[in-house]
Structures are given as structure tokens and as C-alpha cells.
Design an enzyme around this catalytic site. Structure first.
Site, short mmCIF file in Angstrom:
data_model
loop_
_atom_site.label_atom_id
_atom_site.label_comp_id
_atom_site.label_asym_id
_atom_site.label_seq_id
_atom_site.Cartn_x
_atom_site.Cartn_y
_atom_site.Cartn_z
N PHE A 60 0.83 -1.21 0.00
CA PHE A 60 0.00 0.00 0.00
C PHE A 60 0.87 1.26 0.00
CE2 PHE A 60 -2.17 -3.32 2.37
CZ PHE A 60 -3.42 -3.34 1.79
N ASP A 61 0.44 2.24 -0.76
CA ASP A 61 0.90 3.60 -0.53
C ASP A 61 0.17 4.08 0.73
OD1 ASP A 61 1.98 6.24 -1.06
OD2 ASP A 61 -0.05 6.77 -1.69
N LYS A 62 0.73 5.04 1.44
CA LYS A 62 0.10 5.47 2.69
C LYS A 62 -0.91 6.59 2.46
CE LYS A 62 2.17 8.20 5.65
NZ LYS A 62 1.17 9.29 5.82
N VAL A 75 -1.52 -0.99 -4.12
CA VAL A 75 -2.69 -0.11 -4.02
C VAL A 75 -2.20 1.33 -3.86
CG1 VAL A 75 -4.86 0.34 -2.82
CG2 VAL A 75 -3.90 -1.97 -2.82
#
Length: 640
Positions: free
Chosen positions: A310-312, A507
Site C-alpha cells: 500500500f501507498d500510505k 494499491v
């Protein structure tokens, strides 16, 4: 002539059925052999016509199709004067095709519903200020449009004035109406349930979110998965093999009826249709539930994912800084908050906006002698008091005394990944605020569902500092957390995971996520992300609703299982039928064709179950719903 016959296939089916009924009625009731045989002969000739046409068309492109097998079988049965078999086989084949097409049309209903939702007209503001109804294709970007209660929003745009509740189910799958006021985004194809809005057209035609949904889903349904390509190759060789087997049986046994029966029973119809119907139904379910799956291959790969990266910012978190923690150091909280808000109004810094949003309505004072301290904050005179707002370095510069508790609070807030905003009045610390990007509502529950679905590794990669990333990882119980990463660093890390044999999904929502989205086995974009991210991805979560992710993964796994079930059913039925030909007395062409067509319907209905798929524990069933807005849920504020 050929096209005319094929266009009347449904009518031919019913006429053949009626002739067969007349034939059997004449034989068993009227005892009239001539009428019986005549009706069955006409039914055979009429029924085989469209099948033979399709067989010839297939042979012209060097394909030995199912139609070829059935045509040869029917002609053979006709030549040996087995008119009952030839008539029944043609009718069952045509009737099975009729049911197949009717059922498949139902699986495509999600796309049909979408296209029917497409707006056809719009009320456009003319030069004299009046609104006139025009075709939606005549609307250009920048036009001012009027949307009334009950009308469909014709374009993607921004609300200029008015207020109302819009049903965005066609975009997000969420049936709860969303309140829209000035400045809010609206989407084509959604319905204004009450109120009146004036909007500015930002994206029109195929560029709207609604237009892209239809385009992407139609492309997805036309694509073929690895399983479908395998079955196409298998059928290419399997069908000629059945012909050879039938010829060999006739050559050695001289039993023409047995050879013809093998042709009928060997038709791989259920095998050919089983996988496509599963894919179509799975993609249709996704479209109804705010998930765009860009093709059958995506379903296959996504179902095998064991690592999600995941990107944050904007993915796991809201993407908007907000006050998460606060401490007061004297009893004049309301007055000091007024001073703080008055000073922050002078700044356009994102942290200042977060502070003002947290304070809300208050009493503002006149601010004088404002000075911005680079890298520190801001100082000013408010109602005769010197107010300093900024970080710890500014407090030290202003000689603000901080006791042990304040110092401990600063360390604790920093450890929690906050950006600190301290407020001092006349050299005394009054307020400490911790501001950070908030985790999305319900994300932790969503991640738990991903683990239950078999995802072994949940990893966050971010350009933020490691401390901030660690806080998010601890809160969400992620497997790994890596900060200070540039876009190329993220892509390199994903490549490393793939080299280790992991099936990786990424994501994200930003332009900087595009390399990772393209490199990952499955790229998943948030629907409100950049156009580049959405175009690069394999899966789109509409309206940036993170809660759709577990549903998407569960759906692809269910679809992959459904494909395997259909393959097993299809191959199993053919195997049983073939064995029955050689090792039983009861099998004949009519029974075989009936079972064969029944197997086609079984795999179709099995595939259609996917249209009703819902992830176990789905929030709609449990009463838990996620907010469709960007509301921030904060931790309770502690006050001394």
C-alpha cells in the site's frame, strides 16, 4: 439467405419442437406412420439448417466447431432413417443454445443497467442566462448546467450553487444518498433525489467517470483469461479428435449409429461456455459493487495474490492532515483557542487549516504585528498579548518555559507520528496540538478481512518519514513499513518481492504510484486518484472506497473457484457420457444430447451464482457502513 435463417433461429427452435410433438402424437395416438415420419423429417431438415450454416462458416476459417459434430451426427441419423433421433438432437441443440443465450444475457445485466443509466439530455445555460434542454453530447467542458430533483447528472462536474442529496449507486455501489453543496464533485449517471443544483461541466462524454466505467467493463468482458485461452486451444484439437474417434469406431465396428452417438456425446459445449460465463458474472458483480476488474486475466492473477503493498497517503490514510491529539495547560482554553484561530487565519499553511477546522466557530480578535518565522511558525500581537504559534524550535526562540509534563507530552506526540503545533501566550505554553493524516475509517477491519482471505503480507511504502509510517503500521498491524521512499524505490522493492516468488498487488492513487501500479502483478487504483494511476491499474475501487478491496479479492477468488467447478462439471459429464456409450445399454443420441444440454445449463447457472456474491461479514449485512465523504474520525481529545 444464411443470415435470414440464422436470424430466425429462435422461431425455428419452437417450430421444430411443435413438429416433434405432432410426430409423436401421430405415431402413438393416431397410429399414422406417414404423418409421424413426415413431421419428424421436416423438423430434422428445418432444425439442422441453422446448425449446418454455422458449421460451414466455421470450416471456412478452418475451425472444427461443435456445430460440425452435430451436423454430421444429424445427417448420419437422417441417412439411416432414424428420424426421431435426428429431430430430437437438432431441437435439443437449438433449445440449449436459446437457453444459453437467454441466461448469458442475464449475466450481462449489470452492463445493460449501466448503459441504460447513461444520461441523454442536459439543461444548459444559454447566453441570455436561461436554461435550455440539449442532448448530452452537445455539452462542452465549462458549460453551466442545471440539475433538478429526480434528474440524472449529465456530466462530471463541480457544484456551483444549490444543495441536494445524490444517489451515487451507479458509481460507487453505495445506495445511501450523499449530500452535495457548493464545491462538491458530482458524477455523470448519478441521480439527484432532492434539491436543485447548478454545476460546471468538468468532464463530458466518454471522459466522465461513468463513461470510463462502461468502457472498462465492456473491455473486461471481451478479454480472455489464461483458462479461456487454454480451453480454446483444447477445443481446437479436441473436436477433430472426436471426429477421428467416431470414424475409427465405425471403421472397426461397422456400427454407424454408435459412431454418430459418439459425435453427439463428444460435443464440448459446457467446457467452452463454462469459463466465460464465470468471468462475465464476476465482472458484472464487481461493476454493481463499485469495483472495476479490467479483464478476465486480472481475475486469475488477483485471486492468487499473497502480498499487498500500500501507498500510505490517500490510500490507508485520508490524505488530509487533521488534529488527532490535544493538551491544554491552563483553564482559559476558550480564550486561547480564539487567539490561536485568529493567528492561524493569517496563514495558508496546511497545518493552519487543520487547526482552524478543529477549532470551528469561535471569537476572533484583531491580529497585529504578524511575523512569519521561517521553519518555525508565526508570532503576532492579539488583544495586547504576544502569541506565538509553531514548533518546539519557535518556543525555544521565544523563551517559552516548558515543564517536565509538557516535554513528555511533546515526546509522546512526536512518537505518535504527529506534526506539533504549540501555542504560547506571553511566554507561557497554553496548548499543544498533534496533527497527522488520519487512518481511513474501517481500514483495520478491511485489512483483517484481507488476511482471512489468504493475504500473508501487508506492507506500506511511503515517502513520509519512517516514524510516521511506523505509527500507521503499528495501528493497522501491518507486516512491514518502509518510509523515505521515492517512486523508484517503491518500484524496486516490488520487483524484489516478485523475485522472491510472491504474487504482489499494489494499491495507490497518485501519479508517483504509476510505476508501482504498472510493475505489480495487480495494480489497484483508488477511484478518486489521478487519471494516470487509474489508466495504469488493473483494478479500480470507485469513489476511493477502501472497503471495496476485500470484496474485490473475495470476488476474484470465488470466480476462480467457479471456473474450476465448471471445468470439472463439463469434463466429468463428457467422460460419463462416453463411458456410458461403451459400457451401458441405455445410452443413445437423444438421452446423450439431453444430458449434454443439461450440463451447459448447469455450468451457466453455477456461474450466475457469482452475480449474488457478497463477502462473508459484509458491512451492509452487519449494519456497519463506511462514510462516502472524507470525514475524519479523531481520537478523543484529552484535556487537563
Amino acid at each position: 439467405m444464411q443470415q435470414y435463417v440464422l436470424s430466425k433461429k429462435s422461431k425455428i427452435t419452437w417450430i421444430s419442437g411443435m413438429l416433434i410433438i405432432i410426430g409423436f402424437f401421430s405415431h402413438f395416438v393416431l397410429k399414422n406412420v406417414w404423418v409421424s415420419e413426415g413431421a419428424l423429417i421436416v423438423a430434422s431438415i428445418l432444425g439442422v439448417a441453422p446448425i449446418a450454416i454455422q458449421a460451414v462458416q466455421a470450416l471456412k476459417v478452418k475451425v472444427v466447431s461443435i456445430d460440425v459434430l452435430v451436423t454430421i451426427a444429424v445427417i448420419g441419423a437422417f441417412l439411416i432413417q432414424n428420424y426421431e433421433e435426428s429431430a430430437i438432437v437438432t431441437f435439443l441443440f437449438l433449445f440449449g443454445h436459446f437457453l444459453e443465450q437467454r441466461t448469458l444475457n442475464q449475466t450481462r445485466s449489470a452492463i445493460k443497467e449501466l448503459t441504460e443509466m447513461a444520461p441523454e439530455s442536459a439543461l444548459r445555460q444559454m447566453e441570455d442566462g436561461a436554461f435550455e434542454e440539449v442532448e448530452v453530447d452537445a455539452v462542452d467542458e465549462g458549460d453551466i448546467l442545471l440539475v433538478k430533483t429526480g434528474a440524472k447528472v449529465p456530466v462530471d462536474g463541480t457544484v456551483l450553487s444549490g444543495e441536494g442529496h445524490i444517489n451515487e449507486a451507479s458509481i460507487t455501489g453505495e445506495s445511501v444518498p450523499v449530500n452535495k453543496t457548493a464545491g462538491a464533485e458530482v458524477y455523470a449517471g448519478t441521480i439527484l433525489e432532492n434539491g436543485t443544483l447548478q454545476i460546471r461541466a468538468d468532464r463530458v462524454g466518454e471522459d466522465t467517470t461513468f463513461g470510463k466505467i462502461i468502457e472498462l467493463v465492456e473491455e473486461a468482458q471481451d478479454s480472455k483469461s489464461e483458462a479461456e485461452r487454454f480451453i480454446d486451444r483444447f477445443s481446437k484439437y479436441y473436436t477433430p479428435a472426436v471426429l477421428v474417434l467416431s470414424f475409427a469406431v465405425w471403421l472397426f465396428s461397422q456400427d454407424i449409429e454408435l459412431a454418430i452417438t459418439i459425435l453427439v456425446l463428444g460435443c464440448p459445449g459446457a467446457l467452452v461456455i463454462g469459463v466465460p460465463v464465470s468471468n462475465v458474472a464476476g465482472i458484472g458483480n464487481g461493476a454493481r459493487n463499485g469495483v472495476l476488474l479490467k479483464g478476465s486475466e486480472v481475475i486469475h492473477d488477483f485471486s492468487r495474490v499473497d502480498t499487498i503493498v500500500f501507498d500510505k497517503t490517500g490510500t490507508l490514510t485520508q490524505g488530509n492532515p487533521a488534529v488527532a491529539e490535544m493538551e491544554f495547560y491552563d483553564g482559559q482554553a476558550e480564550e486561547v483557542l480564539g487567539y490561536l484561530a485568529s493567528v492561524e487565519r493569517e496563514s495558508d499553511h496546511p497545518l493552519a487549516k487543520a487547526v482552524l477546522q478543529e477549532i470551528g466557530e469561535t471569537t476572533f480578535s484583531i491580529v497585529e504585528d504578524t511575523k512569519v518565522v521561517k521553519g518555525g511558525g508565526i508570532t503576532a500581537q492579539v488583544n495586547g498579548h504576544r502569541v506565538a504559534v509553531g514548533n518546539a524550535a519557535l518556543m525555544e526562540q521565544e523563551h517559552v518555559l516548558m515543564d517536565q509534563k509538557a516535554q513528555a507530552d511533546i515526546r509522546r506526540f512526536g512518537k505518535n507520528g504527529n506534526s506539533l503545533v504549540l501555542t504560547a501566550v506571553d511566554g507561557e505554553l497554553k496548548i499543544l496540538m498533534g496533527i497527522r493524516d488520519q487512518v481511513r475509517v474501517g481500514v483495520k477491519k478491511d485489512l483483517e478481512e484481507l488476511k482471512q482471505l489468504g493475504v500473508k503480507n501487508l506492507i506500506v511504502l511511503s515517502g513520509d518519514n519512517q516514524g510516521t509510517v511506523d505509527v500507521v503500521a503499528r495501528e493497522l498491524e501491518l507486516t512491514e513499513a518502509h518510509g523515505n521512499m521515492l517512486p523508484e524505490d517503491k518500484a524496486a522493492y516490488i520487483a524484489e518481492l516478485q523475485q522472491q516468488g510472491q504474487i504482489v498487488a499494489f494499491v495507490g492513487d497518485g501519479v508517483n504510484d504509476s510505476p508501482s501500479l504498472a510493475l505489480a502483478d495487480i495494480g489497484i487504483a483508488m477511484g478518486k486518484g489521478t487519471d494516470v494511476a487509474i489508466e495504469t491499474s488493473d483494478v479500480v475501487l470507485m469513489n476511493s472506497d477502501f472497503s471495496r478491496l476485500p470484496h474485490a479479492l473475495g470476488l476474484t477468488k470465488a470466480t476462480a473457484r467457479n471456473m474450476k467447478q465448471n471445468i470439472i462439471i463439463a469434463v466429468g459429464v463428457v467422460a460419463v457420457l462416453m463411458a456410458s456409450v461403451f459400457f451401458s445399454e441405455w445410452m443413445n443420441m437423444s438421452i446423450g444430447m439431453l444430458v449434454h444440454e443439461g450440463s451447459i445449463l448447469v455450468v451457466i447457472f453455477n456461474g450466475m451464482r457469482l452475480l449474488r456474491y457478497q463477502l462473508n461479514g459484509n458491512r451492509r449485512r452487519s449494519g456497519y457502513t463506511t462514510s462516502s465523504s472524507n470525514e475524519v474520525v479523531k481520537t478523543p481529545l484529552r484535556t487537563l
